[in-house]
Scaffold this motif. Structure first.
Motif, PDB file in Angstrom:
ATOM      1  N   ARG A  16       0.833  -1.209   0.000  1.00  0.00           N
ATOM      2  CA  ARG A  16       0.000   0.000   0.000  1.00  0.00           C
ATOM      3  C   ARG A  16       0.865   1.256   0.000  1.00  0.00           C
ATOM      4  NH1 ARG A  16      -3.674  -1.447   5.077  1.00  0.00           N
ATOM      5  NH2 ARG A  16      -1.594  -2.085   5.764  1.00  0.00           N
ATOM      6  N   TRP A  17       2.075   1.151   0.564  1.00  0.00           N
ATOM      7  CA  TRP A  17       3.034   2.256   0.522  1.00  0.00           C
ATOM      8  C   TRP A  17       4.114   2.008  -0.519  1.00  0.00           C
ATOM      9  CZ3 TRP A  17       1.426   6.370   2.902  1.00  0.00           C
ATOM     10  CH2 TRP A  17       0.608   6.257   4.035  1.00  0.00           C
ATOM     11  N   LEU A  18       4.458   0.746  -0.707  1.00  0.00           N
ATOM     12  CA  LEU A  18       5.547   0.403  -1.625  1.00  0.00           C
ATOM     13  C   LEU A  18       5.250   0.828  -3.057  1.00  0.00           C
ATOM     14  CD1 LEU A  18       8.275  -1.033  -1.901  1.00  0.00           C
ATOM     15  CD2 LEU A  18       7.028  -3.187  -2.180  1.00  0.00           C
ATOM     16  N   LEU A  19       4.017   0.645  -3.515  1.00  0.00           N
ATOM     17  CA  LEU A  19       3.671   0.963  -4.898  1.00  0.00           C
ATOM     18  C   LEU A  19       3.702   2.460  -5.201  1.00  0.00           C
ATOM     19  CD1 LEU A  19       0.905  -1.729  -5.328  1.00  0.00           C
ATOM     20  CD2 LEU A  19       2.921  -1.510  -6.777  1.00  0.00           C
ATOM     21  N   PRO A  20       3.008   3.313  -4.435  1.00  0.00           N
ATOM     22  CA  PRO A  20       3.063   4.747  -4.757  1.00  0.00           C
ATOM     23  C   PRO A  20       4.452   5.349  -4.572  1.00  0.00           C
ATOM     24  CG  PRO A  20       1.863   4.384  -2.697  1.00  0.00           C
ATOM     25  CD  PRO A  20       2.061   3.046  -3.328  1.00  0.00           C
ATOM     26  N   LEU A  21       5.198   4.900  -3.556  1.00  0.00           N
ATOM     27  CA  LEU A  21       6.545   5.444  -3.357  1.00  0.00           C
ATOM     28  C   LEU A  21       7.513   4.940  -4.431  1.00  0.00           C
ATOM     29  CD1 LEU A  21       6.949   5.344   0.530  1.00  0.00           C
ATOM     30  CD2 LEU A  21       6.446   7.277  -0.940  1.00  0.00           C
ATOM     31  N   SER A  22       7.259   3.746  -4.960  1.00  0.00           N
ATOM     32  CA  SER A  22       8.064   3.266  -6.086  1.00  0.00           C
ATOM     33  C   SER A  22       7.829   4.134  -7.316  1.00  0.00           C
ATOM     34  CB  SER A  22       7.714   1.807  -6.402  1.00  0.00           C
ATOM     35  OG  SER A  22       8.148   0.949  -5.373  1.00  0.00           O
ATOM     36  N   ALA A  23       6.595   4.589  -7.498  1.00  0.00           N
ATOM     37  CA  ALA A  23       6.294   5.485  -8.622  1.00  0.00           C
ATOM     38  C   ALA A  23       7.093   6.780  -8.503  1.00  0.00           C
ATOM     39  CB  ALA A  23       4.794   5.778  -8.679  1.00  0.00           C
ATOM     40  N   VAL A  24       7.150   7.333  -7.299  1.00  0.00           N
ATOM     41  CA  VAL A  24       7.906   8.573  -7.078  1.00  0.00           C
ATOM     42  C   VAL A  24       9.399   8.327  -7.305  1.00  0.00           C
ATOM     43  CG1 VAL A  24       8.551  10.318  -5.366  1.00  0.00           C
ATOM     44  CG2 VAL A  24       6.203   9.480  -5.464  1.00  0.00           C
ATOM     45  N   ALA A  25       9.919   7.239  -6.747  1.00  0.00           N
ATOM     46  CA  ALA A  25      11.352   6.946  -6.892  1.00  0.00           C
ATOM     47  C   ALA A  25      11.716   6.632  -8.341  1.00  0.00           C
ATOM     48  CB  ALA A  25      11.733   5.771  -5.986  1.00  0.00           C
ATOM     49  N   GLY A  26      10.835   5.934  -9.054  1.00  0.00           N
ATOM     50  CA  GLY A  26      11.084   5.646 -10.463  1.00  0.00           C
ATOM     51  C   GLY A  26      11.130   6.904 -11.304  1.00  0.00           C
ATOM     52  N   ALA A  27      10.225   7.829 -11.018  1.00  0.00           N
ATOM     53  CA  ALA A  27      10.235   9.110 -11.727  1.00  0.00           C
ATOM     54  C   ALA A  27      11.536   9.860 -11.471  1.00  0.00           C
ATOM     55  CB  ALA A  27       9.032   9.952 -11.285  1.00  0.00           C
ATOM     56  N   LEU A  28      12.006   9.831 -10.233  1.00  0.00           N
ATOM     57  CA  LEU A  28      13.249  10.513  -9.876  1.00  0.00           C
ATOM     58  C   LEU A  28      14.443   9.872 -10.572  1.00  0.00           C
ATOM     59  CD1 LEU A  28      14.814  12.571  -8.154  1.00  0.00           C
ATOM     60  CD2 LEU A  28      14.836  10.877  -6.304  1.00  0.00           C
ATOM     61  N   LEU A  29      14.509   8.540 -10.572  1.00  0.00           N
ATOM     62  CA  LEU A  29      15.658   7.849 -11.157  1.00  0.00           C
ATOM     63  C   LEU A  29      15.774   8.112 -12.651  1.00  0.00           C
ATOM     64  CD1 LEU A  29      18.022   5.900 -11.033  1.00  0.00           C
ATOM     65  CD2 LEU A  29      16.414   4.006 -11.277  1.00  0.00           C
ATOM     66  N   LEU A  30      14.673   7.999 -13.393  1.00  0.00           N
ATOM     67  CA  LEU A  30      14.767   8.187 -14.843  1.00  0.00           C
ATOM     68  C   LEU A  30      15.019   9.640 -15.203  1.00  0.00           C
ATOM     69  CD1 LEU A  30      14.804   6.808 -17.502  1.00  0.00           C
ATOM     70  CD2 LEU A  30      12.326   7.033 -17.662  1.00  0.00           C
ATOM     71  N   THR A  31      14.486  10.573 -14.417  1.00  0.00           N
ATOM     72  CA  THR A  31      14.764  11.993 -14.672  1.00  0.00           C
ATOM     73  C   THR A  31      16.249  12.286 -14.488  1.00  0.00           C
ATOM     74  OG1 THR A  31      12.540  12.596 -13.908  1.00  0.00           O
ATOM     75  CG2 THR A  31      14.170  14.359 -14.040  1.00  0.00           C
ATOM     76  N   ILE A  32      16.830  11.751 -13.411  1.00  0.00           N
ATOM     77  CA  ILE A  32      18.259  11.951 -13.171  1.00  0.00           C
ATOM     78  C   ILE A  32      19.086  11.250 -14.247  1.00  0.00           C
ATOM     79  CG2 ILE A  32      20.152  11.420 -11.586  1.00  0.00           C
ATOM     80  CD1 ILE A  32      18.208  11.805  -9.277  1.00  0.00           C
ATOM     81  N   ALA A  33      18.670  10.039 -14.653  1.00  0.00           N
ATOM     82  CA  ALA A  33      19.389   9.309 -15.699  1.00  0.00           C
ATOM     83  C   ALA A  33      19.355  10.073 -17.010  1.00  0.00           C
ATOM     84  CB  ALA A  33      18.777   7.926 -15.880  1.00  0.00           C
ATOM     85  N   ASP A  34      18.240  10.714 -17.312  1.00  0.00           N
ATOM     86  CA  ASP A  34      18.135  11.497 -18.542  1.00  0.00           C
ATOM     87  C   ASP A  34      19.035  12.729 -18.484  1.00  0.00           C
ATOM     88  OD1 ASP A  34      17.054  12.157 -21.113  1.00  0.00           O
ATOM     89  OD2 ASP A  34      15.738  13.610 -20.143  1.00  0.00           O
ATOM     90  N   ILE A  35      19.127  13.334 -17.310  1.00  0.00           N
ATOM     91  CA  ILE A  35      20.049  14.465 -17.141  1.00  0.00           C
ATOM     92  C   ILE A  35      21.481  13.995 -17.377  1.00  0.00           C
ATOM     93  CG2 ILE A  35      21.007  16.105 -15.470  1.00  0.00           C
ATOM     94  CD1 ILE A  35      18.230  16.193 -14.156  1.00  0.00           C
ATOM     95  N   GLY A  36      21.831  12.854 -16.786  1.00  0.00           N
ATOM     96  CA  GLY A  36      23.168  12.313 -16.982  1.00  0.00           C
ATOM     97  C   GLY A  36      23.452  11.975 -18.438  1.00  0.00           C
TER      98      GLY A  36
END
Length: 349
Positions: free
Chosen positions: A294-314
């Motif tokens: 119940r917490w793992l899924l929405p927080l994974s969405a936030v973390a996934g958005a952060l990771l790919l945004t940073i990867a795209d910057i890199g």
């Protein structure tokens, strides 16, 4: 209704699965702040550097005649939003896959979904041509669904329940087959150059159309995933325990597969094969907030958005003004992580 078929958790089973609401909200709020910060940085970085003051000014008082404002609105913002949405979709899909298979190495590509989409797109390019984006999207969904159904069919022939080992092996075999067929079709019909984008994986060329497609797709996927989140938490304790608590594993499995196909099909049709996000993020978030889906899924969405945004910057900073495929950046992070997980001897969850 799935939730209604689940008996309350016994006290001795409920305690280790509890997640502190305060802790989850703290990490969720921190993650959103970081996503917003990386979003602003992503808008400013590119072949042309845009000052933060110009970015803020474009939001406050947009001027059509200002080239930088137009660049921000039509190119940089859609790209940043698309990257965040694809990262979120990939992370949620990976979290669901790890939940329904109880396999720590599970990812949409592990059951042939990503490569199934690639094969379908290769067939579309060879026999129909580029056509409209909607045509590629439909083929991508079809390929994802066929890949998932084939793996499930193979595993159900010998056993009634899905074995994580059987699913992994069947998925790896199908992924290899799909990849080989895609390459053969691309070379024979001379569409290798068009298909190379999907194999490389990247966010260049994304438009507002992609944002309009991804946003409702992600919302639907999140709704379905949260619908089965309690069931996934119970399944983490083992199929025998879940069955004893009245859990319908078959129903949860199929809803989860449909959700994964929906999220992965949309993501692959837009950005190509960007891997490892669905593998990495669930483990990181699970360490932060525990195994409660119940917490793992929405927080994974936030973390996934952060990771790919940073990867795209890199990807844009490694060799400016040229772009490195963002899939290469995620692979640099994901491969060592994959090897680390594969060496672990501990049980999953």
């Amino acid at each position: 209704m799935i939730k209604q078929s689940i008996s309350p958790l016994p006290r001795d089973l409920h305690t280790p699965l509890q997640t502190s609401k305060h802790k989850a909200l703290k990490w969720g709020f921190s993650g959103i702040i970081l996503v917003l910060l990386s979003f602003v940085i992503s808008i400013g970085i590119g072949a042309v550097w845009i000052q933060p003051s110009v970015i803020i000014d474009s939001f406050i008082s947009f001027q059509k005649e200002n080239i930088e404002h137009q660049l921000i609105k039509e190119v940089r913002i859609p790209r940043a939003l698309t990257g965040a949405l694809i990262g979120a979709a990939s992370a949620v899909a990976g979290t669901i896959m790890q939940g329904i298979t109880r396999n720590p190495l599970a990812d949409p590509s592990i059951i042939g979904i990503t490569h199934g989409s690639g094969l379908a797109i290769a067939i579309s390019l060879a026999f129909i041509g580029s056509g409209s984006y909607w045509n590629l999207l439909i083929w991508s969904f079809a390929g994802s669904a066929i890949g998932a159904i084939l793996v499930l069919a193979f595993t159900m022939i010998s056993k009634e329940r899905i074995s994580p080992v059987t699913l992994t092996l069947a998925g790896a075999a199908l992924s290899t087959l799909f990849s080989a067929l895609s390459t053969g079709i691309a070379l024979y019909f001379q569409v290798a150059q068009d298909l190379s984008f999907w194999f490389a994986g990247g966010l260049s060329g994304t438009k507002w159309l992609h944002v309009y497609l991804l946003l409702p797709t992600l919302l639907i996927g999140l709704f379905l995933s949260l619908w089965i989140s309690r069931s996934l938490t119970i399944l983490a304790m083992g199929e025998e325990v879940a069955a004893g608590l009245g859990q319908s594993f078959r129903q949860v499995r199929w809803i989860g597969i449909v959700t994964v196909v929906l999220l992965s099909g949309a993501a692959v049709s837009i950005a190509g094969a960007i891997g490892f996000i669905g593998l990495i993020i669930p483990h990181i978030v699970r360490l932060l907030v525990g195994p409660d889906y119940r917490w793992l899924l929405p927080l994974s969405a936030v973390a996934g958005a952060l990771l790919l945004t940073i990867a795209d910057i890199g990807a844009r900073m490694i060799n400016p003004p040229f772009e490195t495929p963002v899939s290469a950046v995620t692979a640099l992070i994901g491969v060592p992580f994959f090897l680390y997980l594969s060496r672990q001897k501990r049980g999953y969850m």
